[in-house]
Motif scaffolding. Structure first.
Motif, PDB file in Angstrom:
ATOM      1  N   ARG A  61      20.453 -41.904  -5.327  1.00 16.28           N
ATOM      2  CA  ARG A  61      20.871 -41.993  -3.924  1.00 16.28           C
ATOM      3  C   ARG A  61      19.690 -41.737  -2.986  1.00 16.28           C
ATOM      4  NH1 ARG A  61      25.593 -39.458  -6.122  1.00 16.28           N
ATOM      5  NH2 ARG A  61      27.465 -40.725  -5.732  1.00 16.28           N
ATOM      6  N   ALA A  62      18.909 -40.693  -3.326  1.00 21.98           N
ATOM      7  CA  ALA A  62      17.747 -40.357  -2.491  1.00 21.98           C
ATOM      8  C   ALA A  62      16.734 -41.500  -2.477  1.00 21.98           C
ATOM      9  CB  ALA A  62      17.099 -39.070  -2.986  1.00 21.98           C
ATOM     10  N   GLU A  63      16.516 -42.138  -3.635  1.00 22.41           N
ATOM     11  CA  GLU A  63      15.581 -43.256  -3.705  1.00 22.41           C
ATOM     12  C   GLU A  63      16.053 -44.431  -2.850  1.00 22.41           C
ATOM     13  OE1 GLU A  63      15.253 -44.098  -7.837  1.00 22.41           O
ATOM     14  OE2 GLU A  63      13.802 -42.491  -8.230  1.00 22.41           O
ATOM     15  N   ARG A  64      17.354 -44.770  -2.942  1.00 25.37           N
ATOM     16  CA  ARG A  64      17.888 -45.876  -2.144  1.00 25.37           C
ATOM     17  C   ARG A  64      17.796 -45.573  -0.649  1.00 25.37           C
ATOM     18  NH1 ARG A  64      21.919 -45.815  -6.297  1.00 25.37           N
ATOM     19  NH2 ARG A  64      23.345 -44.668  -4.916  1.00 25.37           N
ATOM     20  N   PHE A  65      18.110 -44.328  -0.289  1.00 20.73           N
ATOM     21  CA  PHE A  65      18.066 -43.955   1.123  1.00 20.73           C
ATOM     22  C   PHE A  65      16.634 -43.997   1.655  1.00 20.73           C
ATOM     23  CE2 PHE A  65      17.889 -40.872   4.612  1.00 20.73           C
ATOM     24  CZ  PHE A  65      18.926 -41.331   5.412  1.00 20.73           C
ATOM     25  N   ALA A  66      15.681 -43.526   0.874  1.00 16.74           N
ATOM     26  CA  ALA A  66      14.278 -43.542   1.297  1.00 16.74           C
ATOM     27  C   ALA A  66      13.795 -44.968   1.518  1.00 16.74           C
ATOM     28  CB  ALA A  66      13.411 -42.837   0.261  1.00 16.74           C
ATOM     29  N   GLU A  67      14.190 -45.854   0.616  1.00 18.12           N
ATOM     30  CA  GLU A  67      13.766 -47.254   0.743  1.00 18.12           C
ATOM     31  C   GLU A  67      14.368 -47.890   1.999  1.00 18.12           C
ATOM     32  OE1 GLU A  67      12.895 -50.894  -2.365  1.00 18.12           O
ATOM     33  OE2 GLU A  67      14.453 -49.415  -2.838  1.00 18.12           O
ATOM     34  N   LYS A  68      15.661 -47.610   2.271  1.00 16.97           N
ATOM     35  CA  LYS A  68      16.304 -48.148   3.470  1.00 16.97           C
ATOM     36  C   LYS A  68      15.718 -47.552   4.743  1.00 16.97           C
ATOM     37  CE  LYS A  68      20.781 -49.164   1.338  1.00 16.97           C
ATOM     38  NZ  LYS A  68      22.234 -48.807   1.311  1.00 16.97           N
ATOM     39  N   GLY A  70      12.633 -46.912   5.215  1.00 16.07           N
ATOM     40  CA  GLY A  70      11.260 -47.349   5.390  1.00 16.07           C
ATOM     41  C   GLY A  70      10.227 -46.400   4.812  1.00 16.07           C
ATOM     42  N   LYS A  71      10.651 -45.491   3.936  1.00 12.12           N
ATOM     43  CA  LYS A  71       9.726 -44.528   3.338  1.00 12.12           C
ATOM     44  C   LYS A  71       9.092 -45.038   2.053  1.00 12.12           C
ATOM     45  CE  LYS A  71      10.486 -41.323   6.406  1.00 12.12           C
ATOM     46  NZ  LYS A  71       9.423 -40.856   7.325  1.00 12.12           N
ATOM     47  N   GLY A  72       9.464 -46.242   1.658  1.00  9.27           N
ATOM     48  CA  GLY A  72       8.918 -46.777   0.421  1.00  9.27           C
ATOM     49  C   GLY A  72       9.768 -46.400  -0.781  1.00  9.27           C
ATOM     50  N   ARG A  73       9.351 -46.865  -1.943  1.00 12.75           N
ATOM     51  CA  ARG A  73      10.091 -46.642  -3.176  1.00 12.75           C
ATOM     52  C   ARG A  73       9.658 -45.329  -3.830  1.00 12.75           C
ATOM     53  NH1 ARG A  73      14.756 -47.664  -5.902  1.00 12.75           N
ATOM     54  NH2 ARG A  73      14.409 -47.661  -8.152  1.00 12.75           N
ATOM     55  N   LEU A  74      10.569 -44.381  -3.908  1.00 10.46           N
ATOM     56  CA  LEU A  74      10.286 -43.130  -4.605  1.00 10.46           C
ATOM     57  C   LEU A  74      10.570 -43.303  -6.093  1.00 10.46           C
ATOM     58  CD1 LEU A  74      12.002 -40.547  -2.196  1.00 10.46           C
ATOM     59  CD2 LEU A  74       9.628 -41.323  -2.183  1.00 10.46           C
ATOM     60  N   ARG A  75       9.842 -42.610  -6.906  1.00 15.16           N
ATOM     61  CA  ARG A  75      10.104 -42.609  -8.349  1.00 15.16           C
ATOM     62  C   ARG A  75      10.312 -41.153  -8.753  1.00 15.16           C
ATOM     63  NH1 ARG A  75       9.414 -47.572 -10.323  1.00 15.16           N
ATOM     64  NH2 ARG A  75       8.092 -49.049  -9.175  1.00 15.16           N
ATOM     65  N   LEU A  76      11.569 -40.748  -8.752  1.00 14.52           N
ATOM     66  CA  LEU A  76      11.922 -39.346  -8.923  1.00 14.52           C
ATOM     67  C   LEU A  76      12.390 -39.074 -10.345  1.00 14.52           C
ATOM     68  CD1 LEU A  76      13.856 -38.906  -5.552  1.00 14.52           C
ATOM     69  CD2 LEU A  76      11.469 -38.338  -6.031  1.00 14.52           C
ATOM     70  N   GLN A 218      34.908 -35.183   7.572  1.00 14.23           N
ATOM     71  CA  GLN A 218      34.206 -36.240   6.856  1.00 14.23           C
ATOM     72  C   GLN A 218      32.896 -36.546   7.573  1.00 14.23           C
ATOM     73  OE1 GLN A 218      35.194 -38.112   3.965  1.00 14.23           O
ATOM     74  NE2 GLN A 218      36.613 -36.378   3.764  1.00 14.23           N
ATOM     75  N   ALA A 219      31.856 -36.762   6.790  1.00 12.87           N
ATOM     76  CA  ALA A 219      30.557 -37.133   7.345  1.00 12.87           C
ATOM     77  C   ALA A 219      29.858 -38.040   6.339  1.00 12.87           C
ATOM     78  CB  ALA A 219      29.717 -35.892   7.642  1.00 12.87           C
ATOM     79  N   GLU A 220      28.719 -38.576   6.734  1.00 10.97           N
ATOM     80  CA  GLU A 220      27.959 -39.468   5.857  1.00 10.97           C
ATOM     81  C   GLU A 220      26.627 -38.826   5.506  1.00 10.97           C
ATOM     82  OE1 GLU A 220      25.867 -43.607   6.642  1.00 10.97           O
ATOM     83  OE2 GLU A 220      28.045 -43.862   6.420  1.00 10.97           O
ATOM     84  N   LEU A 221      26.329 -38.793   4.209  1.00 13.40           N
ATOM     85  CA  LEU A 221      25.068 -38.223   3.733  1.00 13.40           C
ATOM     86  C   LEU A 221      24.457 -39.168   2.711  1.00 13.40           C
ATOM     87  CD1 LEU A 221      23.118 -35.785   3.748  1.00 13.40           C
ATOM     88  CD2 LEU A 221      24.440 -34.846   1.845  1.00 13.40           C
ATOM     89  N   LEU A 222      23.237 -39.573   2.945  1.00  6.05           N
ATOM     90  CA  LEU A 222      22.528 -40.541   2.093  1.00  6.05           C
ATOM     91  C   LEU A 222      23.335 -41.833   1.931  1.00  6.05           C
ATOM     92  CD1 LEU A 222      20.993 -38.292  -0.725  1.00  6.05           C
ATOM     93  CD2 LEU A 222      20.006 -38.961   1.471  1.00  6.05           C
ATOM     94  N   GLY A 223      24.020 -42.225   2.997  1.00  2.00           N
ATOM     95  CA  GLY A 223      24.723 -43.493   3.000  1.00  2.00           C
ATOM     96  C   GLY A 223      26.112 -43.476   2.405  1.00  2.00           C
ATOM     97  N   GLU A 224      26.612 -42.300   1.996  1.00  2.00           N
ATOM     98  CA  GLU A 224      27.951 -42.218   1.410  1.00  2.00           C
ATOM     99  C   GLU A 224      28.730 -41.087   2.042  1.00  2.00           C
ATOM    100  OE1 GLU A 224      28.291 -42.614  -2.867  1.00  2.00           O
ATOM    101  OE2 GLU A 224      26.183 -43.218  -2.987  1.00  2.00           O
ATOM    102  N   ARG A 225      30.054 -41.237   2.061  1.00  2.00           N
ATOM    103  CA  ARG A 225      30.904 -40.252   2.701  1.00  2.00           C
ATOM    104  C   ARG A 225      31.015 -38.995   1.852  1.00  2.00           C
ATOM    105  NH1 ARG A 225      31.200 -41.085   7.764  1.00  2.00           N
ATOM    106  NH2 ARG A 225      33.164 -39.950   7.934  1.00  2.00           N
ATOM    107  N   VAL A 226      31.022 -37.839   2.528  1.00  3.52           N
ATOM    108  CA  VAL A 226      31.219 -36.550   1.870  1.00  3.52           C
ATOM    109  C   VAL A 226      32.238 -35.748   2.680  1.00  3.52           C
ATOM    110  CG1 VAL A 226      28.939 -36.435   0.810  1.00  3.52           C
ATOM    111  CG2 VAL A 226      29.276 -35.523   3.113  1.00  3.52           C
ATOM    112  N   THR A 227      32.864 -34.794   2.021  1.00  4.92           N
ATOM    113  CA  THR A 227      33.806 -33.884   2.684  1.00  4.92           C
ATOM    114  C   THR A 227      33.131 -32.535   2.833  1.00  4.92           C
ATOM    115  OG1 THR A 227      35.685 -35.015   1.663  1.00  4.92           O
ATOM    116  CG2 THR A 227      36.090 -32.831   2.592  1.00  4.92           C
ATOM    117  N   LEU A 228      33.083 -32.035   4.061  1.00  4.61           N
ATOM    118  CA  LEU A 228      32.409 -30.766   4.360  1.00  4.61           C
ATOM    119  C   LEU A 228      33.384 -29.807   5.035  1.00  4.61           C
ATOM    120  CD1 LEU A 228      29.083 -32.189   5.843  1.00  4.61           C
ATOM    121  CD2 LEU A 228      29.452 -31.337   3.530  1.00  4.61           C
ATOM    122  N   PRO A 229      33.109 -28.510   4.974  1.00  6.95           N
ATOM    123  CA  PRO A 229      33.988 -27.550   5.656  1.00  6.95           C
ATOM    124  C   PRO A 229      33.852 -27.643   7.163  1.00  6.95           C
ATOM    125  CG  PRO A 229      32.070 -26.429   4.757  1.00  6.95           C
ATOM    126  CD  PRO A 229      32.003 -27.845   4.242  1.00  6.95           C
ATOM    127  N   ALA A 230      34.963 -27.502   7.849  1.00  8.92           N
ATOM    128  CA  ALA A 230      34.947 -27.458   9.320  1.00  8.92           C
ATOM    129  C   ALA A 230      34.772 -26.040   9.835  1.00  8.92           C
ATOM    130  CB  ALA A 230      36.241 -28.052   9.870  1.00  8.92           C
TER     131      ALA A 230
END
Length: 311
Positions: A61-68, A70-76, A218-230
């Protein structure tokens, strides 16, 4: 079907091994301790396929988000991710025991002067963090310097043994741990005179505390929805506390410390959920910024993006 929360999983740290590592650091020095830590973590990585899978999914997820972004392709690497986690545990306890100093951290954002000002005025503040980075070292450093009592609201039922090790490493620190899963205890912490005494509060805003966590956003993190405490935003609004986002991530051989003041939190009483969701989105943008800087400092080793994981 019963929801499976992160805290329902058995504790996956090895307290006995952690104590051995700490003894190695203190007797033989940091270099030898780092060497031993690498082998312990390598063994953990080798024999824990579930944790490897979760690490790989997050890193993808982090690699895809970095590429989108404009940070380039990470190899983690999952092994490097585990290694960073192992060193973070060691550094956390070294900080509490006084083996690390404030000189090992660079303060990147300009809000620390504001925090010191509030401390001098005897004002309570709410520090919000996450399981990204190593906020424990900040608690150890700043409680010694500012001498402020900090009420840490956390659900430690899945990590009692590690919490005991941390407390034993720094018994003189003015830290009060409040079980976030106990609503009565949480409200007592806020209403029991702590605000009048100028005490601080610290919460992780990235994990639900269990099936009793009915107030979520609900919020979006790294391009996907997550559930967080209010609850962090509800508490900040109800008690009119200044709110700061606090994180410390490893960059090279030092920590980069980020402190961001987000101003007073004011929720719309008619639509409190939507108001809280806007603050949660702001919080996620800060997490994404730090993930791009230090992707290996993400320490949520469970299915964070899965709806049935309580996240």
């Amino acid at each position: 079907m019963k929801r499976l929360f992160w805290r329902d999983r058995s504790e996956e740290t090895f307290p006995a091994g952690v104590r051995v590592l700490m003894a190695g650091y203190r007797i033989f020095g940091r270099g030898f301790g780092d060497f031993i830590t690498w082998w312990v973590i390598a063994a953990y990585w080798l024999f824990n396929p579930r944790a490897r899978r979760i690490s790989r999914e997050y890193l993808d997820r982090a690699e895809r988000f970095a590429e989108k972004s404009g940070k380039g392709r990470l190899r983690l690497s999952t092994l490097a991710h585990f290694e960073r986690f192992g060193h973070a545990i060691a550094e956390r306890i070294l900080a509490w025991s006084g083996e690390m100093t404030r000189g090992e951290a660079d303060y990147r954002d300009g809000a620390f002067g504001r925090l010191q000002e509030l401390s001098r005025e005897g004002r309570s503040v709410l520090l919000l963090s996450s399981h990204l980075g190593n906020t424990e070292i900040l608690r150890a450093f700043n409680t010694r310097r500012l001498r402020v009592t900090v009420n840490v609201l956390t659900d430690s039922r899945n990590s009692r043994k590690m919490a005991e090790i941390i407390r034993s490493a720094g018994p003189e620190s003015a830290i009060h741990v409040v079980e976030a899963g106990d609503e009565d205890a949480v409200m007592k912490a806020f209403l029991g005179g702590a605000i009048e005494r100028g005490e601080w509060f610290a919460m992780m805003a990235d994990r639900l505390t269990g099936e009793g966590s009915r107030r979520t956003v609900q919020a979006e993190l790294l391009g996907e929805r997550v559930t967080l405490p209010a609850s962090p935003w509800i508490v900040a609004s109800a008690f009119r506390l200044p709110v700061f986002l606090l994180h410390a991530v490893r960059t090279g051989r030092r920590y980069s410390v980020y402190l961001k003041e987000i101003g007073p939190v004011a929720l719309d009483r008619r639509n409190r959920s939507a108001s809280a969701a806007r603050y949660a989105e702001m919080y996620c943008r800060e997490l994404e910024r730090l993930i791009l800087e230090a992707p290996y400092d993400w320490f949520n080793f469970y299915d964070f993006w899965r709806e049935d994981a309580g996240s």
